[in-house]
Design a protein around this motif. Structure first.
Motif, PDB file in Angstrom:
ATOM      1  N   UNK A  46       0.819  -1.207   0.000  1.00  0.00           N
ATOM      2  CA  UNK A  46       0.000   0.000   0.000  1.00  0.00           C
ATOM      3  C   UNK A  46       0.859   1.266   0.000  1.00  0.00           C
ATOM      4  N   UNK A  47       1.937   1.273   0.789  1.00  0.00           N
ATOM      5  CA  UNK A  47       2.827   2.437   0.852  1.00  0.00           C
ATOM      6  C   UNK A  47       3.434   2.750  -0.509  1.00  0.00           C
ATOM      7  N   UNK A  48       3.766   1.718  -1.258  1.00  0.00           N
ATOM      8  CA  UNK A  48       4.452   1.915  -2.528  1.00  0.00           C
ATOM      9  C   UNK A  48       3.496   2.086  -3.708  1.00  0.00           C
ATOM     10  N   UNK A  49       2.210   1.930  -3.475  1.00  0.00           N
ATOM     11  CA  UNK A  49       1.248   2.111  -4.558  1.00  0.00           C
ATOM     12  C   UNK A  49       1.400   1.087  -5.661  1.00  0.00           C
ATOM     13  N   UNK A  50       1.753  -0.141  -5.315  1.00  0.00           N
ATOM     14  CA  UNK A  50       1.951  -1.169  -6.320  1.00  0.00           C
ATOM     15  C   UNK A  50       0.613  -1.635  -6.894  1.00  0.00           C
ATOM     16  N   UNK A  51       0.700  -2.316  -8.027  1.00  0.00           N
ATOM     17  CA  UNK A  51      -0.506  -2.782  -8.708  1.00  0.00           C
ATOM     18  C   UNK A  51      -1.164  -3.915  -7.921  1.00  0.00           C
ATOM     19  N   UNK A  52      -2.482  -4.029  -8.076  1.00  0.00           N
ATOM     20  CA  UNK A  52      -3.216  -5.109  -7.440  1.00  0.00           C
ATOM     21  C   UNK A  52      -3.727  -4.737  -6.059  1.00  0.00           C
ATOM     22  N   UNK A  53      -4.227  -5.735  -5.366  1.00  0.00           N
ATOM     23  CA  UNK A  53      -4.840  -5.532  -4.057  1.00  0.00           C
ATOM     24  C   UNK A  53      -3.810  -5.797  -2.953  1.00  0.00           C
ATOM     25  N   UNK A  54      -3.663  -4.858  -2.035  1.00  0.00           N
ATOM     26  CA  UNK A  54      -2.646  -4.963  -0.986  1.00  0.00           C
ATOM     27  C   UNK A  54      -2.864  -6.195  -0.118  1.00  0.00           C
ATOM     28  N   UNK A  55      -4.093  -6.429   0.270  1.00  0.00           N
ATOM     29  CA  UNK A  55      -4.381  -7.567   1.153  1.00  0.00           C
ATOM     30  C   UNK A  55      -3.989  -8.886   0.487  1.00  0.00           C
ATOM     31  N   UNK A  56      -4.366  -9.034  -0.771  1.00  0.00           N
ATOM     32  CA  UNK A  56      -4.044 -10.286  -1.458  1.00  0.00           C
ATOM     33  C   UNK A  56      -2.533 -10.441  -1.621  1.00  0.00           C
TER      34      UNK A  56
END
Length: 301
Positions: free
Chosen positions: A111-121
């Motif tokens: 989440x901090x890095x704004x990466x693709x996809x869903x953070x939880x998954x």
């Protein structure tokens, strides 16, 4: 030997991280995450039980046999860690050993890095992969075990998975009972906690020491001791017992009934100690097994 287990555990992942960090930075991150969790401590319960069974059976504390015993103790800790990681993911636990659980930490990083996809998954999948890594190293360390000990290791691997599945299925079906009555009457296969938490490491230690004949005798010691440990966890609110166990204690256990449960624990520990007293063990280990049983079932202060 426990100091050697810690050194081996630390050195194993330091070497793996050093080997990966220049050629595979992302792989090194996974190794670092697992190493951080292992370094956070824990009670090292499985190595303690295993080494107790090994030394009590006359196992060597020096030389190549001791090296294999240390590696086996590390393998047991890694197996336990993999089970904990996956349990944390299933239970969505926030903390483990005083630090954020792996799936929570990796989800926050995503989440901090704004990466693709869903953070939880992302957090859950990468934590599960860390558990897979722990299992891979555990099986590698257990590979040189002699046939008798290897069979016990393989049985333990299967039983841990079946036990975890059974717990999840019974919880989903509203059948999970926090009162450990099954443990007292005699756990069957698929027990959520698994009395093999004591049984298999003890038997593994005996087999590695060349005393597979102690297997059934160790069973007779482990079964009542496991029941006492489960009862103690229920009464004192151990980590396996959540809100439903607290509710059951508050509603059903008045002082008199708690005294009955405490007496039951004493009787189970006494049964375990009497079983240990009849074993053919190395000098001093009858007393050590009795002392260990008392510590396992002791009240929290």
């Amino acid at each position: 030997m426990l100091d050697r287990v810690e050194e081996r555990l630390r050195g194993l992942f330091e070497e793996e991280h050093r080997r990966r960090r220049t050629s595979d930075a992302r792989g090194a991150e996974l190794i670092e995450s697992l190493a951080e969790l292992l370094a956070a401590g824990g009670d090292r319960a499985r190595p303690v039980v295993f080494l107790t069974g090994y030394l009590a059976a006359g196992g060597d504390s020096a030389g190549r046999a001791a090296d294999l015993a240390v590696d086996t103790a590390v393998a047991l800790e890694l197996l336990d860690t993999a089970t904990l990681i996956r349990g944390d993911v299933r239970d969505d636990a926030p903390l483990r050993r005083g630090i954020p659980t792996l799936h929570v930490a990796r989800a926050a990083e995503h989440e901090r890095n704004g990466w693709a996809g869903e953070s939880r998954r992302f957090g859950e999948s990468t934590a599960t992969l860390a558990g897979d890594l722990a299992l891979a190293h555990a099986d590698r360390l257990a590979l040189p075990l002699p046939a008798e000990a290897r069979g016990i290791w393989d049985e333990l691997r299967v039983e841990r998975v079946i036990g975890s599945y059974t717990r999840e299925a019974m919880t989903a079906e509203y059948l999970e009972d926090p009162w450990p009555g099954r443990c007292v009457s005699g756990c069957d296969r698929g027990c959520a906690a698994g009395w093999y938490a004591l049984r298999h490491p003890l038997r593994l230690g005996a087999a590695l020491a060349g005393r597979a004949d102690l297997g059934l005798s160790y069973d007779a010691y482990a079964r009542p001791l496991h029941a006492a440990w489960r009862l103690r966890g229920f009464l004192d609110g151990g980590p396996e017992y959540g809100w439903d166990a607290r509710l059951l204690r508050e509603i059903l256990l008045d002082p008199e009934e708690r005294d009955v449960a405490e007496q039951m624990i004493e009787e189970l520990v006494d049964h375990a100690c009497r079983s240990a007293a009849g074993l053919s063990l190395a000098a001093g280990w009858h007393e050590e097994l009795a002392s260990f049983a008392a510590r396992v079932a002791a009240q929290d202060e």
